[in-house]
Design a protein around this motif. Sequence first.
Motif, PDB file in Angstrom:
ATOM      1  N   MET A   1      -8.140  -2.764  -7.679  1.00  0.00           N
ATOM      2  CA  MET A   1      -9.185  -3.621  -7.108  1.00  0.00           C
ATOM      3  C   MET A   1      -8.835  -3.905  -5.652  1.00  0.00           C
ATOM      4  O   MET A   1      -7.697  -4.252  -5.337  1.00  0.00           O
ATOM      5  CB  MET A   1      -9.298  -4.921  -7.902  1.00  0.00           C
ATOM      6  N   ARG A   2      -9.830  -3.767  -4.776  1.00  0.00           N
ATOM      7  CA  ARG A   2      -9.608  -3.962  -3.341  1.00  0.00           C
ATOM      8  C   ARG A   2     -10.546  -5.068  -2.853  1.00  0.00           C
ATOM      9  O   ARG A   2     -11.764  -4.890  -2.832  1.00  0.00           O
ATOM     10  CB  ARG A   2      -9.834  -2.653  -2.601  1.00  0.00           C
ATOM     11  N   GLN A  22      -1.538 -12.764  -7.293  1.00  0.00           N
ATOM     12  CA  GLN A  22      -0.641 -12.940  -8.434  1.00  0.00           C
ATOM     13  C   GLN A  22      -1.380 -12.700  -9.752  1.00  0.00           C
ATOM     14  O   GLN A  22      -0.845 -12.081 -10.670  1.00  0.00           O
ATOM     15  CB  GLN A  22      -0.046 -14.347  -8.411  1.00  0.00           C
ATOM     16  N   HIS A  23      -2.609 -13.196  -9.829  1.00  0.00           N
ATOM     17  CA  HIS A  23      -3.360 -13.061 -11.072  1.00  0.00           C
ATOM     18  C   HIS A  23      -3.665 -11.601 -11.388  1.00  0.00           C
ATOM     19  O   HIS A  23      -3.518 -11.166 -12.541  1.00  0.00           O
ATOM     20  CB  HIS A  23      -4.663 -13.847 -10.977  1.00  0.00           C
ATOM     21  N   TYR A  24      -4.099 -10.855 -10.375  1.00  0.00           N
ATOM     22  CA  TYR A  24      -4.525  -9.473 -10.618  1.00  0.00           C
ATOM     23  C   TYR A  24      -3.398  -8.453 -10.429  1.00  0.00           C
ATOM     24  O   TYR A  24      -3.605  -7.259 -10.657  1.00  0.00           O
ATOM     25  CB  TYR A  24      -5.699  -9.115  -9.709  1.00  0.00           C
ATOM     26  N   GLY A  25      -2.235  -8.908 -10.007  1.00  0.00           N
ATOM     27  CA  GLY A  25      -1.131  -7.978  -9.817  1.00  0.00           C
ATOM     28  C   GLY A  25      -1.361  -7.024  -8.668  1.00  0.00           C
ATOM     29  O   GLY A  25      -0.956  -5.859  -8.728  1.00  0.00           O
ATOM     30  N   ILE A  26      -2.036  -7.522  -7.602  1.00  0.00           N
ATOM     31  CA  ILE A  26      -2.282  -6.699  -6.424  1.00  0.00           C
ATOM     32  C   ILE A  26      -1.567  -7.312  -5.225  1.00  0.00           C
ATOM     33  O   ILE A  26      -1.016  -8.410  -5.309  1.00  0.00           O
ATOM     34  CB  ILE A  26      -3.795  -6.551  -6.143  1.00  0.00           C
ATOM     35  N   THR A  27      -1.569  -6.619  -4.111  1.00  0.00           N
ATOM     36  CA  THR A  27      -0.805  -7.027  -2.934  1.00  0.00           C
ATOM     37  C   THR A  27      -1.636  -7.886  -1.997  1.00  0.00           C
ATOM     38  O   THR A  27      -2.774  -7.531  -1.668  1.00  0.00           O
ATOM     39  CB  THR A  27      -0.310  -5.780  -2.164  1.00  0.00           C
ATOM     40  N   HIS A  28      -1.072  -8.995  -1.550  1.00  0.00           N
ATOM     41  CA  HIS A  28      -1.715  -9.835  -0.532  1.00  0.00           C
ATOM     42  C   HIS A  28      -1.287  -9.328   0.839  1.00  0.00           C
ATOM     43  O   HIS A  28      -0.097  -9.281   1.151  1.00  0.00           O
ATOM     44  CB  HIS A  28      -1.286 -11.287  -0.713  1.00  0.00           C
ATOM     45  N   GLY A  79      -2.314  -0.074  -6.864  1.00  0.00           N
ATOM     46  CA  GLY A  79      -3.351  -0.653  -7.718  1.00  0.00           C
ATOM     47  C   GLY A  79      -4.345  -1.544  -7.015  1.00  0.00           C
ATOM     48  O   GLY A  79      -5.337  -1.942  -7.610  1.00  0.00           O
ATOM     49  N   GLY A  80      -4.097  -1.890  -5.740  1.00  0.00           N
ATOM     50  CA  GLY A  80      -5.100  -2.672  -5.026  1.00  0.00           C
ATOM     51  C   GLY A  80      -4.493  -3.702  -4.097  1.00  0.00           C
ATOM     52  O   GLY A  80      -3.277  -3.882  -4.032  1.00  0.00           O
ATOM     53  N   TYR A  81      -5.377  -4.395  -3.374  1.00  0.00           N
ATOM     54  CA  TYR A  81      -4.928  -5.385  -2.396  1.00  0.00           C
ATOM     55  C   TYR A  81      -5.982  -6.477  -2.250  1.00  0.00           C
ATOM     56  O   TYR A  81      -7.138  -6.311  -2.648  1.00  0.00           O
ATOM     57  CB  TYR A  81      -4.685  -4.730  -1.030  1.00  0.00           C
ATOM     58  N   ILE A  82      -5.560  -7.602  -1.682  1.00  0.00           N
ATOM     59  CA  ILE A  82      -6.484  -8.609  -1.187  1.00  0.00           C
ATOM     60  C   ILE A  82      -6.165  -8.798   0.288  1.00  0.00           C
ATOM     61  O   ILE A  82      -5.056  -9.181   0.648  1.00  0.00           O
ATOM     62  CB  ILE A  82      -6.420  -9.921  -1.987  1.00  0.00           C
ATOM     63  N   GLY A 193     -17.376  -1.356 -12.660  1.00  0.00           N
ATOM     64  CA  GLY A 193     -16.578  -0.419 -13.442  1.00  0.00           C
ATOM     65  C   GLY A 193     -15.153  -0.296 -12.961  1.00  0.00           C
ATOM     66  O   GLY A 193     -14.520   0.751 -13.140  1.00  0.00           O
ATOM     67  N   LEU A 194     -14.610  -1.377 -12.377  1.00  0.00           N
ATOM     68  CA  LEU A 194     -13.244  -1.330 -11.871  1.00  0.00           C
ATOM     69  C   LEU A 194     -12.256  -1.573 -13.005  1.00  0.00           C
ATOM     70  O   LEU A 194     -12.553  -2.291 -13.959  1.00  0.00           O
ATOM     71  CB  LEU A 194     -13.045  -2.386 -10.776  1.00  0.00           C
ATOM     72  N   PRO A 195     -11.056  -1.003 -12.917  1.00  0.00           N
ATOM     73  CA  PRO A 195     -10.080  -1.151 -14.009  1.00  0.00           C
ATOM     74  C   PRO A 195      -9.494  -2.548 -14.056  1.00  0.00           C
ATOM     75  O   PRO A 195      -9.530  -3.304 -13.088  1.00  0.00           O
ATOM     76  CB  PRO A 195      -8.994  -0.123 -13.642  1.00  0.00           C
ATOM     77  N   GLU A 196      -8.909  -2.885 -15.213  1.00  0.00           N
ATOM     78  CA  GLU A 196      -8.219  -4.159 -15.385  1.00  0.00           C
ATOM     79  C   GLU A 196      -6.935  -4.172 -14.560  1.00  0.00           C
ATOM     80  O   GLU A 196      -6.221  -3.174 -14.480  1.00  0.00           O
ATOM     81  CB  GLU A 196      -7.857  -4.364 -16.867  1.00  0.00           C
ATOM     82  N   HIS A 197      -6.638  -5.344 -13.957  1.00  0.00           N
ATOM     83  CA  HIS A 197      -5.369  -5.500 -13.248  1.00  0.00           C
ATOM     84  C   HIS A 197      -4.735  -6.849 -13.532  1.00  0.00           C
ATOM     85  O   HIS A 197      -3.792  -7.235 -12.857  1.00  0.00           O
ATOM     86  CB  HIS A 197      -5.574  -5.371 -11.736  1.00  0.00           C
ATOM     87  N   ARG A 198      -5.237  -7.582 -14.515  1.00  0.00           N
ATOM     88  CA  ARG A 198      -4.742  -8.935 -14.744  1.00  0.00           C
ATOM     89  C   ARG A 198      -3.295  -8.899 -15.236  1.00  0.00           C
ATOM     90  O   ARG A 198      -2.956  -8.207 -16.169  1.00  0.00           O
ATOM     91  CB  ARG A 198      -5.610  -9.664 -15.759  1.00  0.00           C
ATOM     92  N   HIS A 199      -2.459  -9.679 -14.574  1.00  0.00           N
ATOM     93  CA  HIS A 199      -1.053  -9.784 -14.959  1.00  0.00           C
ATOM     94  C   HIS A 199      -0.656 -11.197 -15.339  1.00  0.00           C
ATOM     95  O   HIS A 199       0.312 -11.381 -16.056  1.00  0.00           O
ATOM     96  CB  HIS A 199      -0.152  -9.316 -13.805  1.00  0.00           C
ATOM     97  N   THR A 200      -1.349 -12.209 -14.851  1.00  0.00           N
ATOM     98  CA  THR A 200      -0.993 -13.593 -15.142  1.00  0.00           C
ATOM     99  C   THR A 200      -2.255 -14.371 -15.497  1.00  0.00           C
ATOM    100  O   THR A 200      -3.341 -14.022 -15.057  1.00  0.00           O
ATOM    101  CB  THR A 200      -0.328 -14.282 -13.939  1.00  0.00           C
TER     102      THR A 200
END
Length: 237
Positions: A1-2, A22-28, A79-82, A193-200
């Motif tokens: 997710m971007r 943190q929630h989606y497990g992506i990079t800030h 896996g994505g960024y914010i 249709g984006l994939p799941e990335h939830r980690h927390t």
Amino acid sequence: MRLLLIGPPGSGKGTQAVHLAQHYGITHISSGDLLRRHLTDDTIIGRSVAAYIHRGDLVPDSIVMDILRTPVQAATRRGGYILDGFPRTVDQAETVDRAAEPLGTEVRIAVYLTAARSELIRRLLARGAQTGRTDDTEHVIAHRLDVFDHAATPLLDYYRQRRTLITVDGDQPVAEVTRTAIAHLDQARHELGLPEHRHTPPPVAGQHTKLTATLATSRQPAPHPGQNRQTTGHGRK
């Protein structure tokens, strides 16, 4: 997710970006943090942007693009960024899209975080007193807010027409803002249709200080070509 987080200085972008990452497990990725790191380290880039930052002006696009390119590409592979703080104008957004789309690193969803101007000034003055940031003086703050306001409407229109735009507005505790943002982001992610990335799990309400923003979105379907897209809708896949 971007994701792209848009908001005036002091609106809480950094706080929300950290929570969502943190929630989606992506990079800030914060363009402001990267630039200030160059300032602190007294690099060639830091010396070249010092005057812009101290005045509250926008740093030249080419410099910001250079410092963001590698982190954005690496985060996409993971896996994505914010992205927080850039692009801030339509010209910048168009430049970013031209560079990112061939690489598959373009923004998919934009989140707009709003707050009252008086509250923004109060927060930024308090932050300046606590941290000693030289760009958090009353004169510079007013100029930075004016710069943002001038660019915000066309930038939001750009993402409303080309991507999915979620608008966050109000005055709730930080955790409530994050939880609401996650709910709407999950819906948008499902529609795209984006994939799941939830980690927390989402944060628990009442654990954080307050932020003048809540989430308000429209779920009307995307318009036919040539019409304006609503606040939240299908963007480009």
